[in-house]
Design a protein around this motif. Structure first.
Motif, PDB file in Angstrom:
ATOM      1  N   ARG A 226      40.895  64.900  81.666  1.00 61.17           N
ATOM      2  CA  ARG A 226      42.039  64.029  81.367  1.00 61.17           C
ATOM      3  C   ARG A 226      41.582  62.801  80.588  1.00 61.17           C
ATOM      4  N   THR A 227      42.326  62.481  79.544  1.00 61.31           N
ATOM      5  CA  THR A 227      42.067  61.289  78.751  1.00 61.31           C
ATOM      6  C   THR A 227      43.277  60.365  78.863  1.00 61.31           C
ATOM      7  N   VAL A 228      43.028  59.110  79.197  1.00 63.76           N
ATOM      8  CA  VAL A 228      44.097  58.134  79.295  1.00 63.76           C
ATOM      9  C   VAL A 228      44.008  57.249  78.053  1.00 63.76           C
ATOM     10  N   PRO A 229      44.976  57.351  77.129  1.00 63.08           N
ATOM     11  CA  PRO A 229      44.943  56.504  75.935  1.00 63.08           C
ATOM     12  C   PRO A 229      44.937  55.025  76.324  1.00 63.08           C
ATOM     13  N   GLY A 230      44.075  54.271  75.654  1.00 63.22           N
ATOM     14  CA  GLY A 230      43.977  52.847  75.938  1.00 63.22           C
ATOM     15  C   GLY A 230      43.120  52.532  77.132  1.00 63.22           C
ATOM     16  N   GLY A 231      42.649  53.557  77.828  1.00 63.39           N
ATOM     17  CA  GLY A 231      41.775  53.351  78.973  1.00 63.39           C
ATOM     18  C   GLY A 231      40.349  53.066  78.509  1.00 63.39           C
ATOM     19  N   GLU A 232      39.509  52.642  79.431  1.00 65.25           N
ATOM     20  CA  GLU A 232      38.122  52.373  79.077  1.00 65.25           C
ATOM     21  C   GLU A 232      37.408  53.661  78.716  1.00 65.25           C
ATOM     22  N   ALA A 233      36.515  53.561  77.749  1.00 67.34           N
ATOM     23  CA  ALA A 233      35.776  54.747  77.282  1.00 67.34           C
ATOM     24  C   ALA A 233      34.563  55.008  78.130  1.00 67.34           C
TER      25      ALA A 233
END
Length: 93
Positions: free
Chosen positions: A86-93
């Motif tokens: 899962r990738t959360v846009p705007g989340g920390e990389a």
């Protein structure tokens, strides 16, 4: 639009075992998908799952080889694998 749980898929439910009176092993308590069932749920071709399994090192969700021609996927393992990707846009990389 939120994605439904893989186990809530409308047309493809995981294979379930008969409910034994306490004789069932925990690993069999969860639903299981065949390659074709899981491919339909993930909206990929079954050949994609086969390619992921045979790549070295293997990719894709964890699987169990029942025989040379039968491979099954635990619904719980698939859900955990999906969450890990899962990738959360705007989340920390």
């Amino acid at each position: 639009m939120p994605l439904e749980s893989i186990t809530d898929s409308t047309n493809h439910q995981p294979h379930r075992t008969e409910d034994g009176a306490g004789s069932r092993s925990p690993i069999l308590a969860n639903g299981w998908y065949s390659t074709s069932d899981l491919a339909a749920c993930l909206r990929v071709d079954a050949s994609t799952l086969r390619r992921w399994r045979t790549t070295r090192p293997p990719q894709g969700p964890p699987f169990v080889s029942i025989s040379e021609r039968v491979v099954m996927y635990s619904a719980q393992d698939v859900e955990e694998w999906l969450r890990s990707r899962r990738t959360v846009p705007g989340g920390e990389a």
